[in-house]
Scaffold this motif. Structure first.
Motif, PDB file in Angstrom:
ATOM      1  N   LYS A  58       4.736   5.267 -10.193  1.00 40.65           N
ATOM      2  CA  LYS A  58       4.573   3.824 -10.382  1.00 40.65           C
ATOM      3  C   LYS A  58       5.235   3.122  -9.210  1.00 40.65           C
ATOM      4  O   LYS A  58       6.446   3.225  -9.007  1.00 40.65           O
ATOM      5  N   ALA A  59       4.438   2.404  -8.448  1.00 39.07           N
ATOM      6  CA  ALA A  59       4.928   1.730  -7.246  1.00 39.07           C
ATOM      7  C   ALA A  59       5.676   0.449  -7.613  1.00 39.07           C
ATOM      8  O   ALA A  59       5.460  -0.124  -8.683  1.00 39.07           O
ATOM      9  N   PRO A  60       6.541  -0.034  -6.730  1.00 37.37           N
ATOM     10  CA  PRO A  60       7.248  -1.295  -6.975  1.00 37.37           C
ATOM     11  C   PRO A  60       6.362  -2.497  -6.687  1.00 37.37           C
ATOM     12  O   PRO A  60       5.251  -2.369  -6.171  1.00 37.37           O
ATOM     13  N   MET A  61       6.846  -3.668  -7.009  1.00 42.71           N
ATOM     14  CA  MET A  61       6.202  -4.952  -6.703  1.00 42.71           C
ATOM     15  C   MET A  61       4.803  -5.068  -7.297  1.00 42.71           C
ATOM     16  O   MET A  61       3.889  -5.611  -6.673  1.00 42.71           O
ATOM     17  N   GLY A  62       4.621  -4.539  -8.493  1.00 39.00           N
ATOM     18  CA  GLY A  62       3.309  -4.578  -9.122  1.00 39.00           C
ATOM     19  C   GLY A  62       2.793  -5.985  -9.334  1.00 39.00           C
ATOM     20  O   GLY A  62       1.635  -6.289  -9.018  1.00 39.00           O
TER      21      GLY A  62
END
Length: 210
Positions: free
Chosen positions: A53-57
């Protein structure tokens, strides 16, 4: 006194080990807590395990909507100006909005501004479209989730373990070493945001830790 010095480091070890285990174990738990929510949102069954899960979604979500809207408006305005307003006889006159607002010294300059704006936004949008926001695993099958063209829209891309490989770095973006091939699609992945390092190592080296 010497006995106390020998015992002192031993007494500190349990608390250090406990803290380290607690810190490491909290990272995958964040994925477990929200895994069902993301599975439902991405339209995947519970057989798919959230591993990345990547940041800054949220920021990427709204950025895509802004880029799509602004690019479409400016591109449409440029076409309208070129087709109905642009006049060869007055091309060297200042371009004015309203009564006195000068936005360009002449028509060619105005077209350059508008074209540069569109090209810049398209380039940023293409870059964001390659940013993997989530990834799921089911055995040796994977699903990468990319941002779509509008807010809350997504694009799902399936690939096999053997189709994953690291791409050569590029000078176009500062994180060129984070580019990977996911089957027929290229994606940007940040290895620190995998559920655990083992998931990334398995993708890279096709070998589970024993």
């Amino acid at each position: 006194m010497n006995c106390l010095r020998l015992l002192r480091p031993i007494s500190c070890r349990p608390s250090f080990n406990f803290t380290s285990v607690k810190y490491v174990s909290q990272h995958p738990l964040k994925y477990l807590d929200k895994q069902e929510k993301w599975q439902e949102k991405d339209g995947l069954s519970k057989n798919w395990q959230l591993i990345y899960k990547a940041p800054m979604g949220n920021a990427l979500n709204y950025a895509v909507a802004y880029l799509t809207t602004s690019t479409a408006i400016v591109a449409a305005s440029t076409l309208y100006y070129t087709a109905f307003v642009f006049d060869v006889n007055t091309m060297n006159d200042p371009v004015i909005i309203g009564e006195s607002l000068v936005i360009a010294n002449n028509a060619p300059e105005c077209l350059i501004y508008l074209g540069s704006f569109v090209l810049l936004h398209v380039a940023v949008k293409v870059l964001i479209s390659k940013f993997v926001v989530r990834m799921y695993q089911k055995g040796d099958e994977y699903v990468a989730i990319f941002r779509g063209h509008w807010i809350n829209s997504i694009v799902k891309h399936k690939f096999h373990l053997n189709e994953f490989k690291k791409l050569n770095p590029t000078f176009v973006v500062s994180w060129g070493d984070a580019r990977f091939q996911l089957g027929k699609k290229h994606g940007i992945l940040l290895d620190t945001y995998f559920r655990t390092p083992e998931y990334f190592n398995y993708l890279m080296y096709k070998k589970k830790n024993e």
